[in-house]
Design an enzyme around this catalytic site. Structure first.
Site, PDB file in Angstrom:
ATOM      1  N   HIS A   1      -2.615   1.701  -0.697  1.00  0.00           N
ATOM      2  CA  HIS A   1      -3.781   1.436  -1.236  1.00  0.00           C
ATOM      3  C   HIS A   1      -3.432   1.290  -2.715  1.00  0.00           C
ATOM      4  O   HIS A   1      -2.363   1.870  -3.089  1.00  0.00           O
ATOM      5  CB  HIS A   1      -4.782   2.427  -1.229  1.00  0.00           C
ATOM      6  CG  HIS A   1      -6.015   2.096  -1.583  1.00  0.00           C
ATOM      7  ND1 HIS A   1      -6.417   2.306  -2.651  1.00  0.00           N
ATOM      8  CD2 HIS A   1      -6.958   1.516  -0.528  1.00  0.00           C
ATOM      9  CE1 HIS A   1      -7.637   1.809  -2.788  1.00  0.00           C
ATOM     10  NE2 HIS A   1      -8.131   1.304  -1.403  1.00  0.00           N
TER      11      HIS A   1
ATOM     12  N   ASP B   1      -8.952   2.198   6.919  1.00  0.00           N
ATOM     13  CA  ASP B   1      -8.941   1.341   8.022  1.00  0.00           C
ATOM     14  C   ASP B   1      -7.870   1.698   9.067  1.00  0.00           C
ATOM     15  O   ASP B   1      -8.003   0.962  10.272  1.00  0.00           O
ATOM     16  CB  ASP B   1      -8.528  -0.260   7.525  1.00  0.00           C
ATOM     17  CG  ASP B   1      -9.439  -0.705   6.503  1.00  0.00           C
ATOM     18  OD1 ASP B   1     -10.726  -0.481   6.814  1.00  0.00           O
ATOM     19  OD2 ASP B   1      -9.073  -1.524   5.585  1.00  0.00           O
TER      20      ASP B   1
HETATM   21  N1  ACO Z   1       3.577  -1.570   4.717  1.00  0.00           N
HETATM   22  C1  ACO Z   1       4.948  -1.867   4.372  1.00  0.00           C
HETATM   23  N2  ACO Z   1       5.094  -1.858   2.928  1.00  0.00           N
HETATM   24  C2  ACO Z   1       4.102  -1.636   1.939  1.00  0.00           C
HETATM   25  C3  ACO Z   1       2.803  -1.540   2.520  1.00  0.00           C
HETATM   26  C4  ACO Z   1       2.299  -1.408   3.839  1.00  0.00           C
HETATM   27  N3  ACO Z   1       1.317  -1.431   4.453  1.00  0.00           N
HETATM   28  N4  ACO Z   1       1.929  -1.501   1.602  1.00  0.00           N
HETATM   29  C5  ACO Z   1       2.867  -1.631   0.461  1.00  0.00           C
HETATM   30  N5  ACO Z   1       3.845  -1.708   0.784  1.00  0.00           N
HETATM   31  C6  ACO Z   1       5.129  -1.628  -0.121  1.00  0.00           C
HETATM   32  C7  ACO Z   1       5.346  -2.989  -1.019  1.00  0.00           C
HETATM   33  O1  ACO Z   1       6.416  -3.708  -0.031  1.00  0.00           O
HETATM   34  C8  ACO Z   1       5.859  -2.543  -2.050  1.00  0.00           C
HETATM   35  O2  ACO Z   1       7.238  -2.149  -1.944  1.00  0.00           O
HETATM   36  P1  ACO Z   1       8.509  -2.784  -3.165  1.00  0.00           P
HETATM   37  O3  ACO Z   1       8.231  -1.876  -4.320  1.00  0.00           O
HETATM   38  O4  ACO Z   1       9.800  -2.409  -2.716  1.00  0.00           O
HETATM   39  O5  ACO Z   1       8.053  -4.097  -3.548  1.00  0.00           O
HETATM   40  C9  ACO Z   1       5.298  -1.406  -2.469  1.00  0.00           C
HETATM   41  O6  ACO Z   1       4.956  -0.640  -1.347  1.00  0.00           O
HETATM   42  C10 ACO Z   1       3.880  -1.684  -3.255  1.00  0.00           C
HETATM   43  O7  ACO Z   1       3.044  -2.553  -2.704  1.00  0.00           O
HETATM   44  P2  ACO Z   1       2.207  -3.673  -3.556  1.00  0.00           P
HETATM   45  O8  ACO Z   1       1.747  -4.496  -2.439  1.00  0.00           O
HETATM   46  O9  ACO Z   1       2.726  -3.952  -4.670  1.00  0.00           O
HETATM   47  O10 ACO Z   1       0.926  -2.597  -3.637  1.00  0.00           O
HETATM   48  P3  ACO Z   1      -0.682  -3.322  -4.148  1.00  0.00           P
HETATM   49  O11 ACO Z   1      -1.229  -2.003  -4.712  1.00  0.00           O
HETATM   50  O12 ACO Z   1      -0.408  -4.509  -4.683  1.00  0.00           O
HETATM   51  O13 ACO Z   1      -0.966  -3.355  -2.369  1.00  0.00           O
HETATM   52  C11 ACO Z   1      -2.305  -2.964  -0.549  1.00  0.00           C
HETATM   53  C12 ACO Z   1      -2.025  -2.509  -1.917  1.00  0.00           C
HETATM   54  C13 ACO Z   1      -2.606  -4.548  -0.751  1.00  0.00           C
HETATM   55  C14 ACO Z   1      -3.411  -2.283   0.028  1.00  0.00           C
HETATM   56  C15 ACO Z   1      -1.082  -2.815   0.335  1.00  0.00           C
HETATM   57  O14 ACO Z   1      -0.567  -1.547   0.182  1.00  0.00           O
HETATM   58  C16 ACO Z   1      -0.992  -3.619   1.692  1.00  0.00           C
HETATM   59  O15 ACO Z   1      -0.948  -4.715   1.768  1.00  0.00           O
HETATM   60  N6  ACO Z   1      -1.525  -2.762   2.763  1.00  0.00           N
HETATM   61  C17 ACO Z   1      -1.730  -3.362   4.021  1.00  0.00           C
HETATM   62  C18 ACO Z   1      -3.003  -3.838   3.983  1.00  0.00           C
HETATM   63  C19 ACO Z   1      -4.078  -2.823   4.159  1.00  0.00           C
HETATM   64  O16 ACO Z   1      -3.981  -1.682   4.905  1.00  0.00           O
HETATM   65  N7  ACO Z   1      -5.158  -3.112   3.217  1.00  0.00           N
HETATM   66  C20 ACO Z   1      -6.510  -2.294   3.295  1.00  0.00           C
HETATM   67  C21 ACO Z   1      -6.636  -1.369   1.872  1.00  0.00           C
HETATM   68  S1  ACO Z   1      -7.958  -0.398   1.899  1.00  0.00           S
HETATM   69  C22 ACO Z   1      -9.516  -1.397   1.792  1.00  0.00           C
HETATM   70  O17 ACO Z   1      -9.425  -2.438   1.486  1.00  0.00           O
HETATM   71  C23 ACO Z   1     -10.612  -0.719   2.699  1.00  0.00           C
END
Ligand code: ACO
Length: 432
Positions: free
Chosen positions: A313, A371
């Site tokens: 998140h 979720d």
């Molecule tokens: N699985 C694997 N790796 C992940 C995940 C994941 N679910 N989420 C983040 N990471 C990793 C990224 O690859 C990144 O790694 P790095 O630093 O080595 O490059 C690091 O963690 C940070 O991730 P970002 O994408 O930069 O974080 P951001 O804050 O932009 O994204 C998000 C947040 C979009 C929610 C992300 O965690 C994600 O895609 N999660 C899966 C989708 C999801 O569950 N969304 C629901 C959000 S809650 C809602 O809307 C109700």
């Protein structure tokens, strides 16, 4: 907003004089540096594409402390609200700032109940869609169309219009979501029934048919009501910011909320619950718990493009408090419906166990979000995966409308108009 004793000073390495900016304090949470005069004083913009360090507004509705895993609506912790209130109490709270007393609750319930029916002509509008359309595509259209059906409450300068449109949106969303579902199934629409609760009514409109009366199950009703509470607001997330930005042009509330619905659809936001359940189903079909290790390797491999959906998140760098409540509800619903051995629940628990111990997730502070378990609950209730995000939209409508109202009453409110760092061609002439 209170001015702090602190000031922020910006000095540039080009020898120009340093510039001071005021700092404001909130009730809790980080202070903000007011950079509104930055461009006027320095000729520069700030650059923050994903809003990683930018407060886009002042708000007194919802507060999140991502490090603590804390979520407050109007100051009340989400777990206390989920355990002691129903969705109508929480909606009243989010809209009005305080929990209702018994009389206010009765009035609010009755107001919402009396607006649940939609214009009969909306059925004709719905018939224009393909039956296999995604429910979010249909819902975006239906909510946008509300401004055509209810144009008598679209004057945003009129407080009474704003009030009526807020109630119309909250009351009619369950009816529209259920109609979209019935249409996709080829079943007749079920009209709202005024002696049922908000959530009970929605369940009946989803699952009753004219041939058979639907008896609302208490555990299922409570579980879905909790899903609504947990999704009701979440401060300045992507869809809420979309509603604010869209609404900042002075457009009507139905159009602004339709923009929020469209934004919510994306898999990085509200679409994650659908994507999470699809991921669990695929994993189950390809070996289930035995293949979890292999799957996790793929998730950690940046080249695979696979993410553990329902994890991570932007704000929570700790367990999402809503995920804990959702896990509790998940156990309760599966128990009540005799599905204790649900393989997807077992699979989700195993994925969570492994992720919480794995340095990849621990180092990046990736925890389950709301979720992760909500899809399993909805599936157990009988809601098809493709409807999950529409149900999220239904619940978030109250947050969107409260945030839209708050924006309009803010004396600092202006049309939202971000600036940019232009990296395209410098001026050039067409070759003749
Ligand atoms: N699985 C694997 N790796 C992940 C995940 C994941 N679910 N989420 C983040 N990471 C990793 C990224 O690859 C990144 O790694 P790095 O630093 O080595 O490059 C690091 O963690 C940070 O991730 P970002 O994408 O930069 O974080 P951001 O804050 O932009 O994204 C998000 C947040 C979009 C929610 C992300 O965690 C994600 O895609 N999660 C899966 C989708 C999801 O569950 N969304 C629901 C959000 S809650 C809602 O809307 C109700």
């Amino acid at each position: 907003m209170q001015l702090s004793d602190k000031k922020a000073t910006l000095s540039l390495s080009d020898g120009s004089a340093s510039v001071e900016f005021p700092v404001y304090q909130g009730t809790i949470g980080p202070d903000v540096i007011d950079i509104r005069k930055l461009y006027g004083q320095t000729g520069m913009f700030t650059y923050d594409p994903g809003f990683l360090a930018t407060a886009s507004c002042e708000s007194s509705i919802t507060y999140i402390d991502g490090d603590k895993g804390q979520l407050l609506y109007r100051g009340y912790p989400i777990d206390q609200l989920a355990q002691n209130c129903d969705f109508m109490d929480v909606s009243y709270l989010i809209l009005n700032g305080e929990l209702p007393n018994a009389e206010q609750k009765r009035e609010f319930d009755s107001l919402v109940t009396n607006h649940t029916m939609v214009h009969e002509q909306m059925q004709m509008f719905l018939r224009g869609f393909r039956r296999d359309a995604h429910p979010m595509a249909v819902l975006t259209g239906l909510v946008g169309a509300m401004s055509a059906f209810y144009h008598d409450s679209t004057d945003i300068t009129n407080a009474r219009h704003r009030e009526i449109s807020a109630i119309r949106l909250i009351a009619k969303l369950p009816t529209l979501v259920a109609m979209a579902y019935k249409y996709s199934m080829g079943q007749p629409y079920i009209y709202p029934q005024n002696d049922l609760s908000y959530t009970g009514n929605f369940l009946r409109m989803m699952f009753a048919t004219p041939c058979e009366e639907y008896k609302v199950n208490d555990v299922v009703e409570r579980a879905l009501d909790r899903i609504f509470i947990l999704h009701a607001d979440h401060e300045q997330n992507a869809s809420t910011s979309t509603v604010r930005l869209c609404g900042s042009s002075g457009t009507n509330p139905f159009a602004a909320i339709a923009a929020g619905v469209a934004c919510l659809w994306g898999p990085a936001h509200g679409g994650a619950n659908e994507a999470c359940l699809q991921m669990l189903e695929e994993l189950q079909a390809n070996g289930g718990v035995a293949k979890v290790g292999e799957f996790m390797e793929k998730v950690k491999d940046k080249n695979s493009g696979v993410r553990l959906m329902g994890f991570g998140h932007r704000v929570y760098k700790n367990y999402d408090p809503r995920a804990k409540l959702m896990q509790e509800t998940c156990k309760e619903v599966l128990g009540a419906l005799g599905l204790e051995n649900d393989p997807l629940f077992k699979l989700a628990m195993e994925l969570e166990r492994i992720a919480l111990e794995d340095p990849y997730f621990v180092d990046r502070k990736l925890y389950p979000n709301v979720d992760f378990y909500s899809g399993i609950v909805q599936r157990a209730i009988g809601i098809p995966t493709s409807m999950f995000t529409a149900i999220f939209a239904l619940a978030r409508t109250v947050g969107w409308i409260a945030q839209w109202n708050e924006m309009l009453s803010d004396p600092d409110y202006k049309i939202g108009r971000p600036r940019q760092l232009y990296t395209g061609h410098a001026p050039r002439d067409i070759a003749k």
